[in-house]
Design an enzyme around this catalytic site. Structure first.
Site, mmCIF file in Angstrom:
data_model
loop_
_atom_site.group_PDB
_atom_site.id
_atom_site.type_symbol
_atom_site.label_atom_id
_atom_site.label_comp_id
_atom_site.label_asym_id
_atom_site.label_seq_id
_atom_site.Cartn_x
_atom_site.Cartn_y
_atom_site.Cartn_z
ATOM 1 N N PRO A 224 0.828 -1.213 0.000
ATOM 2 C CG PRO A 224 -0.552 -1.440 1.856
ATOM 3 C CD PRO A 224 0.656 -2.000 1.225
ATOM 4 C CE LYS A 229 4.790 0.841 -2.732
ATOM 5 N NZ LYS A 229 3.965 1.315 -1.615
ATOM 6 C CG HIS A 446 -26.394 11.695 14.195
ATOM 7 N ND1 HIS A 446 -27.177 11.327 13.129
ATOM 8 C CD2 HIS A 446 -25.212 11.072 14.010
ATOM 9 C CE1 HIS A 446 -26.497 10.511 12.344
ATOM 10 N NE2 HIS A 446 -25.287 10.345 12.856
ATOM 11 C CD GLU A 447 -21.777 12.235 15.766
ATOM 12 O OE1 GLU A 447 -21.255 11.154 16.114
ATOM 13 O OE2 GLU A 447 -21.973 12.538 14.565
HETATM 14 P P1 ADP Z 1 5.926 4.415 -0.622
HETATM 15 O O1 ADP Z 1 7.029 4.525 -1.606
HETATM 16 O O2 ADP Z 1 5.688 3.004 -0.147
HETATM 17 O O3 ADP Z 1 4.644 5.052 -1.037
HETATM 18 P P2 ADP Z 1 7.618 6.114 0.906
HETATM 19 O O4 ADP Z 1 8.846 5.300 0.968
HETATM 20 O O5 ADP Z 1 7.598 7.198 -0.104
HETATM 21 O O6 ADP Z 1 6.347 5.185 0.712
HETATM 22 O O7 ADP Z 1 7.317 6.700 2.360
HETATM 23 C C1 ADP Z 1 7.188 8.073 2.591
HETATM 24 C C2 ADP Z 1 7.846 8.473 3.888
HETATM 25 O O8 ADP Z 1 7.177 7.862 4.993
HETATM 26 C C3 ADP Z 1 9.271 8.009 3.999
HETATM 27 O O9 ADP Z 1 10.131 8.942 3.434
HETATM 28 C C4 ADP Z 1 9.462 7.884 5.497
HETATM 29 O O10 ADP Z 1 9.736 9.132 6.075
HETATM 30 C C5 ADP Z 1 8.110 7.424 5.967
HETATM 31 N N1 ADP Z 1 8.057 5.954 6.032
HETATM 32 C C6 ADP Z 1 7.244 5.163 5.295
HETATM 33 N N2 ADP Z 1 7.435 3.867 5.599
HETATM 34 C C7 ADP Z 1 8.396 3.825 6.555
HETATM 35 C C8 ADP Z 1 9.040 2.761 7.264
HETATM 36 N N3 ADP Z 1 8.719 1.483 7.033
HETATM 37 N N4 ADP Z 1 9.993 3.091 8.160
HETATM 38 C C9 ADP Z 1 10.304 4.381 8.388
HETATM 39 N N5 ADP Z 1 9.755 5.416 7.743
HETATM 40 C C10 ADP Z 1 8.793 5.160 6.836
HETATM 41 ZN ZN ZN Z 2 -23.685 9.218 12.202
#
Ligand code: ADP
Ligand code: ZN
Length: 641
Positions: A224, A229, A446-447
């Site tokens: 996700p 990644k 409602h809430e």
């Molecule tokens: P993706 O490529 O999976 O969409 P990113 O690598 O661009 O995600 O993540 C964006 C930022 O969120 C990273 O630069 C980091 O700061 C933080 N982050 C996301 N996943 C991790 C993780 N597993 N560990 C540490 N930081 C993370």
């Molecule tokens: Zn509601």
């Protein structure tokens, strides 16, 4: 106006706008606008036309025949005359009328003597007219060219290279040497283990080549958005200290035909030159969509050419070239099978959302650079953030620092973190949005209804907070149930039914206590219907279809994978009847509960109208007080037991 679903942060790649998708169209539209602008400025009646007259201002322009102008000269009604190669313009002595004769056939040698005789000043502006004609036809072209260059420049900046650099051997493709290390990436231990061996290939390629080992070429990071990644790919390059070439699949789609393919060629050429190196292709699904599925949308030649070039490049370099292509996607199911074949992206690595330990580790990484108060407990934060990805956690830490700063604190406190979590779950608090008193009352009932049923129904999640402060888009109020256990992968039938009761309670409370219902419950009702539908068609939890599955959901990381349903019309009818009947029974029983606890509801509403927010513990004490006062068998206590 309901509880919050923690799994809703998956839309980060959907912000392409119209012009990004259609650069050529944008160019055409730009050109048309420019042409129009020039047409108005450089033609008769526009800015340059008022040079015929002397001092008298033009109040009226009349298109006349050349003979008419001659007639006017003879009658001595003209103040001045301007002669160009094909037109004659004349200013009247009175009234400020400008006469214009177009298409003057040939030069009339009797005109000048006539003008001299009447002593009318005249001028010929042949040269100037020709000049302005040239200018007005050339300038737009020059401007188009300028704008086109700008467009090209702007587009290529985002891709680290240039369209005009085609064939210039990729000097324009940038690489970086990331500082990121494996310790910076947390919560994805298995993925880390899988990519660790690549680091060794990149560091000591000779060793592997000498042994005749085949170095893997491509590796697909699947997971996700925001799970790290990109970060992981950078960490591979960082650990091996090799150059990191990064492109995004979606940037190729914006390019002119043929450009994407040559960009891919340049990219690989440059990487091979700098080998060992990492090439990272983010959002590879943008170019790697299954060709079968793309064709139905009219196809996309550019994407296909780019994809073919990518495949050719990956096949083209030998396993002894230490260039490794890492690609990321959150939709592996739509990728073209050709991409996944041996020798291409034949290895897939799952980069999933972190569990409790993972979240804790990620929070620790990101809080290294901020000032936390000594008594801050990150475990609490990790507990309350089930379902969030690394990027969300990084964001929560940053947001809490901003909040602390705004409140003039020198350290981040637990309360700042809590507020940041709530924000990331429900969007920004909108204190400035005023709701009127009637709305406030409706939302309070409602809430309170949601909150009461959440506390009394077995299997429902506890209330953390009830609020009538509007937050985010659409929600006028909310009842927040942060997950109290850490990770849930299974829901029991009783829990699904409990959720239905809690969702229905908002509308039911309006109904019981105000005698009128509002539009505020539409989202709740939609969700109850969805839950019941899934119970019947997907989870086999009803008598309607028994264990028969009526709807297949293709697994997708985004949770919105295609679903295919196949059932008879009779079954559909039975489903509808069942859903309607179930909702009706539950609605009645929820209303009965609300009536039984009406004092408690009234008291909650009172508090909400006064201070707008009730903490979960306060909700529970109000209910408890009511149960004791009315000698009720305590459902609150039996739920907690
Ligand atoms: P993706 O490529 O999976 O969409 P990113 O690598 O661009 O995600 O993540 C964006 C930022 O969120 C990273 O630069 C980091 O700061 C933080 N982050 C996301 N996943 C991790 C993780 N597993 N560990 C540490 N930081 C993370
Ligand atoms: Zn509601």
């Amino acid at each position: 106006m309901n509880g919050i679903n923690p799994n809703n942060n998956d839309n980060k790649n959907d912000n392409n706008n119209f012009f990004n998708d259609n650069p050529i169209l944008a160019f055409v539209i730009f050109s048309l606008i420019i042409v129009l602008v020039f047409k108005t400025f450089f033609s008769d009646g526009g800015l340059m036309s008022d040079s015929s007259g002397g001092k008298t201002p033009v109040t009226q322009t009349k298109s006349v025949k050349y003979s008419d102008i001659k007639e006017l000269i003879k009658k001595d009604e003209l103040q001045s005359v301007k002669i160009t190669s094909s037109t004659v313009e004349a200013m009247s002595k009175v009234g400020g009328v400008k006469y214009v004769a177009q298409n003057v056939p040939a030069f009339d040698e009797k005109l000048i003597p006539l003008l001299e005789e009447k002593k009318i000043p005249y001028e010929g502006v042949v040269g100037e007219s020709l000049f302005s004609q040239i200018i007005s036809s050339l300038l737009p072209i020059l401007v188009f060219f300028g704008i086109w260059m700008l467009l090209v420049k702007k587009m290529s900046k985002g891709m680290g290279g240039g369209i005009l650099g085609v064939g210039k051997a990729g000097k324009l493709i940038n690489s970086e040497k990331p500082e990121v290390k494996f310790d910076d990436v947390q919560g994805v231990e298995e993925a880390k283990d899988e990519v660790k061996e690549i680091v060794d290939f990149l560091k000591y390629p000779e060793r592997y080549i000498a042994l005749g080992a085949k170095i893997p070429k491509g590796l697909l990071l699947v997971g996700p958005p925001g799970t790290g990644k990109t970060l992981l790919a950078k960490a591979v390059a960082g650990e091996a200290s090799v150059p990191f070439f990064s492109v995004s699949g979606s940037s190729f789609v914006e390019m002119f035909v043929g450009v994407g393919a040559s960009r891919v060629r340049d990219l690989f050429e440059q990487a091979k030159k700098d080998a060992p190196a990492i090439i990272f292709i983010d959002e590879i699904d943008a170019i790697g969509k299954s060709r079968a599925s793309g064709a139905s949308m009219g196809g996309n030649d550019e994407r296909e050419q780019t994809l073919n070039q990518l495949l050719a490049e990956m096949d083209g370099f030998g396993t002894d070239t230490p260039v490794i292509v890492l690609a990321a996607t959150n939709r592996p199911e739509i990728l073209d099978a050709a991409l996944l074949r041996a020798g291409r992206f034949d290895r897939q690595v799952l980069v999933d959302k972190p569990d409790f330990e993972g979240r804790l580790a990620i929070l620790k990484v990101h809080s290294k650079d901020v000032k936390l108060a000594l008594n801050v407990d990150l475990e609490i934060v990790a507990k309350q953030t089930a379902g969030l990805a690394g990027a969300d956690l990084a964001n929560i830490i940053n947001e809490s620092a901003l909040l602390a700063g705004r409140n003039n604190k020198t350290q981040i406190e637990q309360s700042d973190l809590l507020e940041a979590i709530e924000r990331s779950f429900v969007g920004l608090e909108k204190k400035n949005r005023k709701i009127n008193d009637i709305e406030k009352k409706i939302v309070s009932y409602h809430e309170s209804g949601h909150a009461l049923l959440a506390e009394l129904t077995k299997g429902a999640r506890k209330v953390t907070k009830v609020s009538i402060i509007p937050r985010g888009l659409g929600a006028l109020g909310y009842t927040l149930h942060l997950p109290d256990e850490e990770d849930r992968f299974l829901m029991q039938k009783s829990e699904l039914l409990a959720e239905i009761d809690v969702l229905l309670a908002g509308r039911a409370a309006e109904d019981v206590f105000l005698g009128e219902i509002s539009t505020g419950a539409s989202n709740d009702l939609q969700r109850t219907t969805d839950i019941l539908k899934s119970m019947i068609a997907v989870y086999g939890m009803s008598d309607v279809a028994g264990l028969m599955v009526l709807e297949r959901r293709q697994h997708s990381f985004l949770g919105n994978g295609a679903s295919s349903s196949e059932y008879s019309e009779k079954m559909a009818e039975a489903m509808d009847d069942f859903i309607k009947a179930t909702l009706a029974t539950h609605y009645e029983s929820v209303k009965a509960t609300l009536r039984l606890y009406s004092d408690a509801i009234e008291e909650m509403v009172q508090v909400l109208l006064e201070v707008e927010v009730i903490e979960g513990s306060k909700v529970r004490s109000i209910i408890e007080k009511h149960e004791i006062a009315n000698n009720l068998e305590s459902r609150l206590a039996s739920k907690r037991a």
